[in-house]
Design an enzyme around this catalytic site. Structure first.
Site, PDB file in Angstrom:
ATOM      1  N   LYS A  37       0.859  -1.200   0.000  1.00  0.00           N
ATOM      2  CA  LYS A  37       0.000   0.000   0.000  1.00  0.00           C
ATOM      3  C   LYS A  37       0.890   1.243   0.000  1.00  0.00           C
ATOM      4  O   LYS A  37       0.624   2.201  -0.707  1.00  0.00           O
ATOM      5  CB  LYS A  37      -0.872  -0.003   1.257  1.00  0.00           C
ATOM      6  CG  LYS A  37      -1.516   1.335   1.579  1.00  0.00           C
ATOM      7  CD  LYS A  37      -2.430   1.267   2.791  1.00  0.00           C
ATOM      8  CE  LYS A  37      -1.730   1.599   4.070  1.00  0.00           C
ATOM      9  NZ  LYS A  37      -1.431   3.023   4.310  1.00  0.00           N
ATOM     10  N   ASN A  38       1.983   1.200   0.809  1.00  0.00           N
ATOM     11  CA  ASN A  38       2.786   2.410   0.992  1.00  0.00           C
ATOM     12  C   ASN A  38       3.884   2.602  -0.040  1.00  0.00           C
ATOM     13  O   ASN A  38       4.737   3.468   0.109  1.00  0.00           O
ATOM     14  CB  ASN A  38       3.360   2.418   2.424  1.00  0.00           C
ATOM     15  CG  ASN A  38       2.257   2.551   3.449  1.00  0.00           C
ATOM     16  OD1 ASN A  38       1.137   2.938   3.107  1.00  0.00           O
ATOM     17  ND2 ASN A  38       2.527   2.188   4.680  1.00  0.00           N
ATOM     18  N   ARG A 111      -3.340  10.290   3.483  1.00  0.00           N
ATOM     19  CA  ARG A 111      -2.281  11.307   3.645  1.00  0.00           C
ATOM     20  C   ARG A 111      -1.526  11.514   2.333  1.00  0.00           C
ATOM     21  O   ARG A 111      -0.691  12.390   2.230  1.00  0.00           O
ATOM     22  CB  ARG A 111      -1.278  10.848   4.720  1.00  0.00           C
ATOM     23  CG  ARG A 111      -1.866  10.817   6.088  1.00  0.00           C
ATOM     24  CD  ARG A 111      -0.851  10.365   7.090  1.00  0.00           C
ATOM     25  NE  ARG A 111       0.317  11.228   7.169  1.00  0.00           N
ATOM     26  CZ  ARG A 111       0.326  12.430   7.705  1.00  0.00           C
ATOM     27  NH1 ARG A 111      -0.794  12.939   8.160  1.00  0.00           N
ATOM     28  NH2 ARG A 111       1.422  13.145   7.763  1.00  0.00           N
ATOM     29  N   CYS A 135      -4.594   7.716   9.527  1.00  0.00           N
ATOM     30  CA  CYS A 135      -4.886   7.101  10.818  1.00  0.00           C
ATOM     31  C   CYS A 135      -4.568   8.062  11.962  1.00  0.00           C
ATOM     32  O   CYS A 135      -3.581   8.766  11.936  1.00  0.00           O
ATOM     33  CB  CYS A 135      -4.042   5.838  10.983  1.00  0.00           C
ATOM     34  SG  CYS A 135      -4.552   4.549   9.841  1.00  0.00           S
ATOM     35  N   ASP A 325       4.563  -0.091  12.282  1.00  0.00           N
ATOM     36  CA  ASP A 325       3.313  -0.702  11.804  1.00  0.00           C
ATOM     37  C   ASP A 325       3.198  -2.158  12.240  1.00  0.00           C
ATOM     38  O   ASP A 325       2.132  -2.757  12.135  1.00  0.00           O
ATOM     39  CB  ASP A 325       3.252  -0.662  10.271  1.00  0.00           C
ATOM     40  CG  ASP A 325       3.169   0.750   9.764  1.00  0.00           C
ATOM     41  OD1 ASP A 325       3.080   0.946   8.550  1.00  0.00           O
ATOM     42  OD2 ASP A 325       3.208   1.664  10.604  1.00  0.00           O
ATOM     43  N   VAL A 347       8.118   5.964  17.297  1.00  0.00           N
ATOM     44  CA  VAL A 347       7.891   6.710  16.054  1.00  0.00           C
ATOM     45  C   VAL A 347       6.680   7.618  16.158  1.00  0.00           C
ATOM     46  O   VAL A 347       6.706   8.775  15.749  1.00  0.00           O
ATOM     47  CB  VAL A 347       7.719   5.733  14.864  1.00  0.00           C
ATOM     48  CG1 VAL A 347       7.412   6.491  13.576  1.00  0.00           C
ATOM     49  CG2 VAL A 347       8.973   4.882  14.703  1.00  0.00           C
TER      50      VAL A 347
HETATM   51  C1  EPZ Z   1       4.394   6.425   6.586  1.00  0.00           C
HETATM   52  O1  EPZ Z   1       3.693   7.438   7.262  1.00  0.00           O
HETATM   53  C2  EPZ Z   1       3.408   5.274   6.459  1.00  0.00           C
HETATM   54  N1  EPZ Z   1       2.232   5.733   5.722  1.00  0.00           N
HETATM   55  C3  EPZ Z   1       3.001   4.797   7.853  1.00  0.00           C
HETATM   56  O2  EPZ Z   1       2.138   3.687   7.688  1.00  0.00           O
HETATM   57  C4  EPZ Z   1       4.241   4.350   8.602  1.00  0.00           C
HETATM   58  O3  EPZ Z   1       3.868   3.969   9.912  1.00  0.00           O
HETATM   59  C5  EPZ Z   1       5.227   5.526   8.668  1.00  0.00           C
HETATM   60  O4  EPZ Z   1       5.534   5.977   7.337  1.00  0.00           O
HETATM   61  C6  EPZ Z   1       6.524   5.135   9.368  1.00  0.00           C
HETATM   62  O5  EPZ Z   1       7.128   4.087   8.695  1.00  0.00           O
HETATM   63  C7  EPZ Z   1       2.298   5.853   4.378  1.00  0.00           C
HETATM   64  O6  EPZ Z   1       3.324   5.607   3.756  1.00  0.00           O
HETATM   65  C8  EPZ Z   1       1.034   6.323   3.688  1.00  0.00           C
HETATM   66  P1  EPZ Z   1       6.624   9.582   8.891  1.00  0.00           P
HETATM   67  P2  EPZ Z   1       4.321   8.942   7.331  1.00  0.00           P
HETATM   68  O7  EPZ Z   1       6.603  10.860   8.127  1.00  0.00           O
HETATM   69  O8  EPZ Z   1       5.100   9.191   6.104  1.00  0.00           O
HETATM   70  C9  EPZ Z   1       6.770  12.818  12.376  1.00  0.00           C
HETATM   71  C10 EPZ Z   1       0.073   2.589   7.729  1.00  0.00           C
HETATM   72  O9  EPZ Z   1      -0.607   2.037   8.593  1.00  0.00           O
HETATM   73  N2  EPZ Z   1       6.700  13.838  11.309  1.00  0.00           N
HETATM   74  O10 EPZ Z   1       7.773   8.640   8.718  1.00  0.00           O
HETATM   75  O11 EPZ Z   1       3.215   9.870   7.678  1.00  0.00           O
HETATM   76  C11 EPZ Z   1       5.446  12.051  12.476  1.00  0.00           C
HETATM   77  O12 EPZ Z   1       4.518  12.755  13.283  1.00  0.00           O
HETATM   78  C12 EPZ Z   1       0.763   3.904   8.036  1.00  0.00           C
HETATM   79  O13 EPZ Z   1       0.254   2.154   6.559  1.00  0.00           O
HETATM   80  C13 EPZ Z   1       6.805  15.182  11.670  1.00  0.00           C
HETATM   81  O14 EPZ Z   1       6.962  15.509  12.843  1.00  0.00           O
HETATM   82  O15 EPZ Z   1       5.291   8.760   8.581  1.00  0.00           O
HETATM   83  C14 EPZ Z   1       5.867  10.752  13.096  1.00  0.00           C
HETATM   84  O16 EPZ Z   1       5.943  10.893  14.498  1.00  0.00           O
HETATM   85  C15 EPZ Z   1       0.548   4.322   9.468  1.00  0.00           C
HETATM   86  N3  EPZ Z   1       6.721  16.130  10.686  1.00  0.00           N
HETATM   87  C16 EPZ Z   1       7.282  10.528  12.539  1.00  0.00           C
HETATM   88  O17 EPZ Z   1       7.714  11.798  12.033  1.00  0.00           O
HETATM   89  C17 EPZ Z   1       6.560  15.791   9.353  1.00  0.00           C
HETATM   90  O18 EPZ Z   1       6.491  16.705   8.502  1.00  0.00           O
HETATM   91  C18 EPZ Z   1       7.314   9.494  11.405  1.00  0.00           C
HETATM   92  O19 EPZ Z   1       6.396   9.920  10.436  1.00  0.00           O
HETATM   93  C19 EPZ Z   1       6.445  14.420   9.024  1.00  0.00           C
HETATM   94  C20 EPZ Z   1       6.527  13.464  10.008  1.00  0.00           C
END
Ligand code: EPZ
Length: 453
Positions: A37-38, A111, A135, A325, A347
């Site tokens: 999916k991702n 997202r 989510c 995840d 995370v």
């Molecule tokens: C991706 O989310 C995935 N989603 C998530 O899967 C996955 O858990 C996550 O990466 C970590 O591997 C998709 O790819 C659609 P991050 P993403 O940016 O990109 C903080 C699922 O169930 N952050 O790596 O949104 C954030 O709050 C989903 O398939 C900021 O602070 O995750 C988090 O605490 C759930 N500012 C951390 O970084 C930003 O601008 C990691 O987020 C961006 C992120």
């Protein structure tokens, strides 16, 4: 009837299906896991960058893909069935601006729309991105994304219901260091830098397998991307990219979910399409908990080897660590381990709320607001739910459950399948956002359930 799983009453109103699950039976059989999916959703966005059509293969039939498909179509991209089952042909030749109402109507709870910024700025010189869904596992800010886009030379203005961006003079290469190896922000930089004028250096990048697969897609399109040790990625912008033909890597989140289902129900599941390399860290933990697995070229068979299961201490992390995840389905299995396990979520700041429902099913899980390492935080935040302490084994009994989010929802279904007695699981539509043919797979594995709403 006690509704467990969330205090958010809006979720209690069924958004999708309601399942009645009669638990206590081992899951046995085969499931075919398709493209991630991702990755698939991001590769679809990347097709906007090409001057010719792209073909994406092994695309999962899930709502997140439908959301991206309709967002591409409102921007004039033609999306049709490709030359084999499960493939899409994406033709960006008719790409054009779209109206806010259309974009907002199709953005759904995903997202992914934030990743349209770079490609639309290259294509049209402007973009409007509605406020994001996704989510509820934390406040999910996008500050890293917006900072990066400004570094590329875009003007970024927050409006009441979204973000308006423009770059009339085009975008130029940038020097970016991410405060945290964010998957989404890394994808934002990749999708923007490949067509920017000049070289982009990205430090502290995410290097998840889905990121590397997206780099593969972009390289097929004509991009010049290299990566070095310690999370540094260089992108040399090019004037033009062409379409790609790519088979998405498998969904390692779904594979891990079915593996935990085998553990929790004492079953045996062959996950066709699962590969060892991308699941190395998960397989180590799976073995330590008391699972065993057979790896072949076609996939991986997961089963429980030890009874009772053993306790473990796991900390979630960015790749190559134990993926965030993966922790929800694992925690369900750990309720059946003899002893005390600890899962430290580093995370997201609110990804352990789903454990409340497990406690109402008989589990013994305490969530501590402090992580194991006291004040140290990867991303400075306010309130944190950081460490779950799971004491087992605790027999689970059926309950009425409202699904809170994608991975937590799947974990609830595993718990209901492992529990003695009957559970009603509502709001299952969220699970079907990310797990293809979910009901068919449960049936194929011998799960005893009815769709009742
Ligand atoms: C991706 O989310 C995935 N989603 C998530 O899967 C996955 O858990 C996550 O990466 C970590 O591997 C998709 O790819 C659609 P991050 P993403 O940016 O990109 C903080 C699922 O169930 N952050 O790596 O949104 C954030 O709050 C989903 O398939 C900021 O602070 O995750 C988090 O605490 C759930 N500012 C951390 O970084 C930003 O601008 C990691 O987020 C961006 C992120």
């Amino acid at each position: 009837m006690t509704l467990v799983g969330t205090n958010d009453k809006t979720l209690a109103s069924p958004l999708g299906d309601v399942l009645e699950i009669r638990g206590g039976r081992p899951l046995r059989g085969q499931v075919d896991v398709k493209g991630a999916k991702n990755l698939a959703t991001k590769a679809m966005v990347a097709s906007l960058l090409g001057s010719t059509p792209s073909t994406l293969r092994d695309v999962p039939e899930i709502r997140d893909v439908e959301v991206v498909r309709s967002l591409l179509e409102v921007h004039g991209v033609t999306v049709s069935e490709g030359d084999e089952a499960g493939s899409l042909l994406l033709d960006p030749s008719g790409a054009e601006s779209a109206g806010f109402e259309e974009i907002d109507a199709h953005a759904g709870s995903s997202r992914i729309p934030i990743l349209f910024c770079g490609p639309l700025l290259h294509l049209l010189g402007q973009a409007f991105i509605p406020d994001l869904g996704g989510c509820r596992i934390g406040d999910r800010p996008i500050d890293f994304h917006l900072e990066a886009l400004r570094n590329f030379g875009a003007t970024v203005d927050k409006e009441p219901n979204g973000i308006r961006l423009s770059a009339p003079e085009g975008l130029h290469g940038a020097n970016i260091e991410l405060p945290y190896p964010s998957v989404g922000a890394t994808e934002q930089v990749l999708l923007t830098a490949v067509r920017a004028k000049g070289v982009t250096e990205l430090r502290n990048a995410a290097i998840e397998p889905e990121i590397m697969d997206l780099i593969g897609v972009l390289q097929k399109m004509g991009a010049i991307i290299s990566y070095e040790p310690n999370r540094v990625i260089f992108i040399e912008g090019v004037d033009q990219l062409h379409g790609y033909d790519h088979r998405s890597l498998f969904d390692r989140n779904e594979a891990a979910s079915w593996a935990c289902a085998a553990l929790a129900t004492d079953g045996e599941i062959f996950v066709k399409g699962a590969r060892q390399y991308e699941m190395l860290t998960f397989l180590n933990v799976f073995r330590k908990v008391g699972g065993s697995f057979d790896i072949t070229d076609e996939g991986i068979t997961f089963r429980r080897a030890a009874t009772p299961l053993k306790p473990v201490m796991v900390e979630t992390d960015v790749h190559p660590g134990f993926m965030t995840d993966w922790q929800q389905p694992l925690i369900v299995a750990l309720t059946q381990s003899t002893g005390t396990s600890i899962v430290h979520e580093t995370v997201y700041e609110n990804r352990l709320g789903f454990t409340e429902a497990l406690n109402k099913m008989g589990a013994d899980i305490v969530v501590h607001a402090q992580g194991l390492d006291g004040e140290y935080r990867r991303v400075a935040r306010r309130e944190l739910e950081q460490a779950a302490v799971i004491t087992g084994p605790t027999p689970l009994r059926g309950a009425d459950i409202v699904v809170p989010d994608l991975r937590g929802g799947y974990a609830y279904v595993i718990a209901a399948l492992a529990a003695e007695g009957t559970s009603r699981v509502s709001n299952v539509g969220i699970i079907r956002r990310g797990y293809e043919k979910f009901f068919d797979k449960l049936t194929a594995l011998g799960a005893d359930f009815d769709i009742v709403g």
